[in-house]
Scaffold this motif. Structure first.
Motif, mmCIF file in Angstrom:
data_model
loop_
_atom_site.group_PDB
_atom_site.id
_atom_site.type_symbol
_atom_site.label_atom_id
_atom_site.label_comp_id
_atom_site.label_asym_id
_atom_site.label_seq_id
_atom_site.Cartn_x
_atom_site.Cartn_y
_atom_site.Cartn_z
ATOM 1 N N ALA A 6 0.838 -1.197 0.000
ATOM 2 C CA ALA A 6 0.000 0.000 0.000
ATOM 3 C C ALA A 6 0.875 1.251 0.000
ATOM 4 O O ALA A 6 2.084 1.180 0.267
ATOM 5 C CB ALA A 6 -0.904 -0.018 1.227
ATOM 6 N N THR A 10 2.293 -0.663 4.044
ATOM 7 C CA THR A 10 1.631 -1.834 4.606
ATOM 8 C C THR A 10 1.489 -2.912 3.541
ATOM 9 O O THR A 10 1.095 -2.636 2.407
ATOM 10 C CB THR A 10 0.240 -1.453 5.153
ATOM 11 N N ILE A 12 -0.360 -5.974 1.901
ATOM 12 C CA ILE A 12 -1.733 -6.455 1.820
ATOM 13 C C ILE A 12 -1.747 -7.793 1.086
ATOM 14 O O ILE A 12 -1.364 -7.874 -0.087
ATOM 15 C CB ILE A 12 -2.632 -5.445 1.079
ATOM 16 N N TRP A 54 -8.022 -7.674 4.531
ATOM 17 C CA TRP A 54 -7.910 -6.278 4.987
ATOM 18 C C TRP A 54 -6.688 -6.112 5.884
ATOM 19 O O TRP A 54 -6.319 -7.048 6.606
ATOM 20 C CB TRP A 54 -9.144 -5.863 5.796
ATOM 21 N N ARG A 55 -6.103 -4.931 5.881
ATOM 22 C CA ARG A 55 -5.064 -4.677 6.879
ATOM 23 C C ARG A 55 -5.657 -4.949 8.259
ATOM 24 O O ARG A 55 -6.805 -4.613 8.553
ATOM 25 C CB ARG A 55 -4.507 -3.258 6.769
ATOM 26 N N SER A 60 -2.212 -10.181 6.016
ATOM 27 C CA SER A 60 -1.795 -8.796 5.799
ATOM 28 C C SER A 60 -1.130 -8.235 7.049
ATOM 29 O O SER A 60 -1.298 -8.762 8.160
ATOM 30 C CB SER A 60 -3.003 -7.916 5.428
ATOM 31 N N TYR A 67 -7.482 3.304 10.857
ATOM 32 C CA TYR A 67 -7.914 2.753 9.578
ATOM 33 C C TYR A 67 -9.134 3.548 9.106
ATOM 34 O O TYR A 67 -9.846 4.156 9.908
ATOM 35 C CB TYR A 67 -8.328 1.280 9.702
ATOM 36 N N ASP A 75 -5.828 0.379 -0.423
ATOM 37 C CA ASP A 75 -5.192 -0.936 -0.327
ATOM 38 C C ASP A 75 -5.628 -1.834 -1.483
ATOM 39 O O ASP A 75 -4.826 -2.590 -2.037
ATOM 40 C CB ASP A 75 -5.547 -1.605 1.010
#
Length: 260
Positions: A6, A10, A12, A54-55, A60, A67, A75
């Motif tokens: 991302a 992050t 994903i 999802w994060r 992930s 968030y 993402d």
């Protein structure tokens, strides 16, 4: 398992199955890609299906920071980029439907057709679950049973003892569950919904009180050219219990010639 990166770094996790026009399937709050396991085969036969963790969930990364549904949409775009996909159909349910709204608003060129299931425009303008439901879900001794009864009809539960795929990712850290809850609760795409250009189908169960069914018509009226279909007798997990109705409706919409 492959990962996309991302904009904030992050990682994903995503999963790809099937062949055909790409279709992104987006799960509900605090769930990972397994949300779609019971029905994914319905779409794999005609589409290259793409799911994400999802994060905060699954494989992930799980950063302990704010968030948002709009951030989750970024993402998903990172996953499309990692796959080299310029455009895909998007089918989002529950919180995934909220994220899908932002995808269609912020990256219209990336979205072919849009399906919004059992979702809402956000608390400010949408219809929210009752305080009674909120209190019941907050009771750890009752949460799982209450959630099951919001997802499925009593008859279906009596015939299907599990496993269930829509009760949340049990591996999530507690802080991540809280981050998901806040992200979903703060969702508000109302002002931007009229800018959506993707052909849009809104699906909802008539007996859904987790995300009240009145939200379906709100979304359909707010998004240009959208239409709503209500599935009689269905609760929040309409896509699973009523898959014999829901999956063909989505597939027919995606296969139609308009707009894609």
């Amino acid at each position: 398992m492959p990962h996309a990166t991302a904009p904030d770094g992050t990682r994903i996790a995503y999963q790809v199955r099937g062949e055909g026009p790409p279709l992104v399937l987006l799960a509900g709050q605090s769930n990972n890609h397994t949300w779609w396991d019971p029905v994914r085969i319905d779409f794999d036969e005609r589409h290259r299906t793409i799911t994400v963790d999802w994060r905060g969930t699954g494989a992930s990364d799980k950063p302990d920071e704010a968030y948002s549904t709009r951030g989750f949409a970024q993402d998903v775009i990172a996953v499309l980029d990692a796959l080299g996909l310029e455009r895909a159909h998007v089918y989002g349910t529950s919180m995934g439907g909220r994220v899908a709204q932002w995808l269609a608003v912020d990256a219209p060129e990336r979205v072919g057709k849009l399906v919004l299931g059992c979702t809402s425009p956000g608390a400010v303008h949408g219809f929210e679950r009752s305080q009674e439901i909120r209190r019941a879900l907050a009771d750890p001794a009752r949460t799982e049973r209450v959630l099951l009864e919001l997802m499925y009809t009593p008859g279906w539960l009596a015939r299907n003892p599990g496993p269930y795929y829509v009760l949340g990712d049990t591996t999530m850290p507690t802080y991540a569950k809280g981050r998901h809850l806040v992200a979903s609760n703060k969702h508000d795409a109302w002002d931007d919904l009229p800018s959506i250009t993707a052909p849009t189908l809104v699906l909802h169960g008539t007996d859904d009180i987790f995300s009240p069914a009145a939200n379906a018509q709100l979304l359909a009226e707010r998004i240009p050219g959208a239409r709503a279909e209500l599935i009689a007798g269905a609760r929040h997990a309409y896509f699973h219990e009523f898959r014999s109705v829901a999956s063909p409706a989505v597939l027919a919409f995606l296969a139609a010639q308009h707009g894609s």
